[in-house]
Design an enzyme around this catalytic site. Structure first.
Site, PDB file in Angstrom:
ATOM      1  N   ASP A   1     -14.570  20.757  11.416  1.00 50.81           N
ATOM      2  CA  ASP A   1     -14.953  22.138  11.114  1.00 50.81           C
ATOM      3  C   ASP A   1     -14.332  22.525   9.774  1.00 50.81           C
ATOM      4  O   ASP A   1     -13.776  21.672   9.070  1.00 50.81           O
ATOM      5  CB  ASP A   1     -14.577  23.092  12.254  1.00 50.81           C
ATOM      6  CG  ASP A   1     -13.085  23.378  12.358  1.00 50.81           C
ATOM      7  OD1 ASP A   1     -12.278  22.794  11.608  1.00 50.81           O
ATOM      8  OD2 ASP A   1     -12.711  24.203  13.206  1.00 50.81           O
TER       9      ASP A   1
ATOM     10  N   CYS B   1     -10.321  19.652  13.918  1.00 53.20           N
ATOM     11  CA  CYS B   1     -10.406  21.080  13.636  1.00 53.20           C
ATOM     12  C   CYS B   1      -8.989  21.539  13.308  1.00 53.20           C
ATOM     13  O   CYS B   1      -8.157  20.713  12.925  1.00 53.20           O
ATOM     14  CB  CYS B   1     -11.035  21.851  14.805  1.00 53.20           C
ATOM     15  SG  CYS B   1     -10.125  21.824  16.356  1.00 53.20           S
TER      16      CYS B   1
ATOM     17  N   THR C   1      -6.511  22.658  15.298  1.00 57.67           N
ATOM     18  CA  THR C   1      -5.510  22.114  16.231  1.00 57.67           C
ATOM     19  C   THR C   1      -6.023  20.940  17.048  1.00 57.67           C
ATOM     20  O   THR C   1      -5.233  20.236  17.663  1.00 57.67           O
ATOM     21  CB  THR C   1      -5.060  23.197  17.238  1.00 57.67           C
ATOM     22  OG1 THR C   1      -6.202  23.590  18.011  1.00 57.67           O
ATOM     23  CG2 THR C   1      -4.429  24.379  16.540  1.00 57.67           C
TER      24      THR C   1
ATOM     25  N   HIS D   1      -4.681   4.677  28.991  1.00 54.79           N
ATOM     26  CA  HIS D   1      -4.542   5.215  30.346  1.00 54.79           C
ATOM     27  C   HIS D   1      -5.688   6.128  30.751  1.00 54.79           C
ATOM     28  O   HIS D   1      -6.097   6.129  31.912  1.00 54.79           O
ATOM     29  CB  HIS D   1      -3.245   6.010  30.482  1.00 54.79           C
ATOM     30  CG  HIS D   1      -2.021   5.151  30.555  1.00 54.79           C
ATOM     31  ND1 HIS D   1      -0.874   5.576  31.176  1.00 54.79           N
ATOM     32  CD2 HIS D   1      -1.756   3.906  30.092  1.00 54.79           C
ATOM     33  CE1 HIS D   1       0.046   4.624  31.095  1.00 54.79           C
ATOM     34  NE2 HIS D   1      -0.463   3.617  30.421  1.00 54.79           N
TER      35      HIS D   1
ATOM     36  N   HIS E   1      -6.361   1.540  35.328  1.00 54.49           N
ATOM     37  CA  HIS E   1      -6.550   2.992  35.407  1.00 54.49           C
ATOM     38  C   HIS E   1      -7.985   3.385  35.756  1.00 54.49           C
ATOM     39  O   HIS E   1      -8.300   4.569  35.819  1.00 54.49           O
ATOM     40  CB  HIS E   1      -6.160   3.644  34.077  1.00 54.49           C
ATOM     41  CG  HIS E   1      -4.729   3.432  33.721  1.00 54.49           C
ATOM     42  ND1 HIS E   1      -3.706   4.123  34.332  1.00 54.49           N
ATOM     43  CD2 HIS E   1      -4.150   2.593  32.830  1.00 54.49           C
ATOM     44  CE1 HIS E   1      -2.549   3.715  33.831  1.00 54.49           C
ATOM     45  NE2 HIS E   1      -2.795   2.794  32.917  1.00 54.49           N
TER      46      HIS E   1
END
Length: 149
Positions: free
Chosen positions: A8, A65, A67, A98, A132
Site C-alpha cells: 500500500d 503495509c 504494520t 509451524h 504440524h
C-alpha cells in the site's frame, strides 16, 4: 519460485528495492501494486495477492503495509490463505515451518529495508514441517464452518 507481491502507500519507499532484491536472486515477481500517489486501501492489494496464491499463479505472497496487520486481516478472509504478520526473523521462520503460512505480511513502519528483506528470505527458504499438518487441517475445518448470529 514465483511471488505475488502487494503493497500500500505506506510501503511506497521500500517496494521497488524489495522487489529488485528478490528479482536479482532469481525470484519471479508479479506486482499487484500500489502504483499511484497519495493513499490507497490495503484490502484491495491483499485480496489480489491472496487470489494469486490460491489460484496457484504464485507460490507465496508477500504483503507490505505500515504494520502488516491490516494486510494480514484482509488476506486471511480469503479461504485457503494463512497470512502471518512477522515482527522478526524467528516469527518469519515459525510462520512458514509451524503454521504453513502462504502469505507473509510485513510493516514498512516497523522494520528497515534490510530487516524486511531478511524476513522474506527466511520465510521463503523455510519448508513446512509435516508434523504440524494436523493443526493446519483443523484451521481448514474452521474455514468451512459458517458462523452466523
Amino acid at each position: 519460485m514465483k511471488l505475488a507481491f502487494g503493497t500500500d502507500h505506506a510501503a511506497a519507499g521500500v517496494r521497488n528495492k524489495v522487489k529488485e532484491y528478490f528479482q536479482s536472486g532469481g525470484y519471479e515477481i508479479e506486482d499487484f501494486g500500489f502504483f499511484g500517489n497519495g493513499s490507497c486501501d490495503y484490502p484491495d492489494y491483499a485480496v489480489k495477492v491472496a487470489e494469486a496464491v490460491i489460484s496457484k499463479k504464485a507460490d507465496r505472497g508477500i504483503l507490505i503495509c505500515g504494520t502488516g496487520i491490516g494486510m494480514s486481516i484482509a488476506a486471511n478472509k480469503i479461504k485457503g490463505i494463512i497470512a502471518a504478520v512477522c515482527w522478526d526473523e524467528d516469527t518469519a521462520k515459525l510462520a512458514a515451518c509451524h503454521n504453513g503460512a502462504n502469505v507473509l505480511c510485513l510493516g514498512s513502519r516497523t522494520a528497515t529495508l534490510s530487516e524486511l528483506c531478511q524476513r522474506i528470505k527466511i520465510f521463503l527458504g523455510t519448508p513446512f514441517e509435516e508434523r504440524h499438518l494436523q493443526r493446519i487441517r483443523k484451521i481448514e475445518e474452521i474455514e468451512k464452518q459458517q458462523y452466523r448470529k
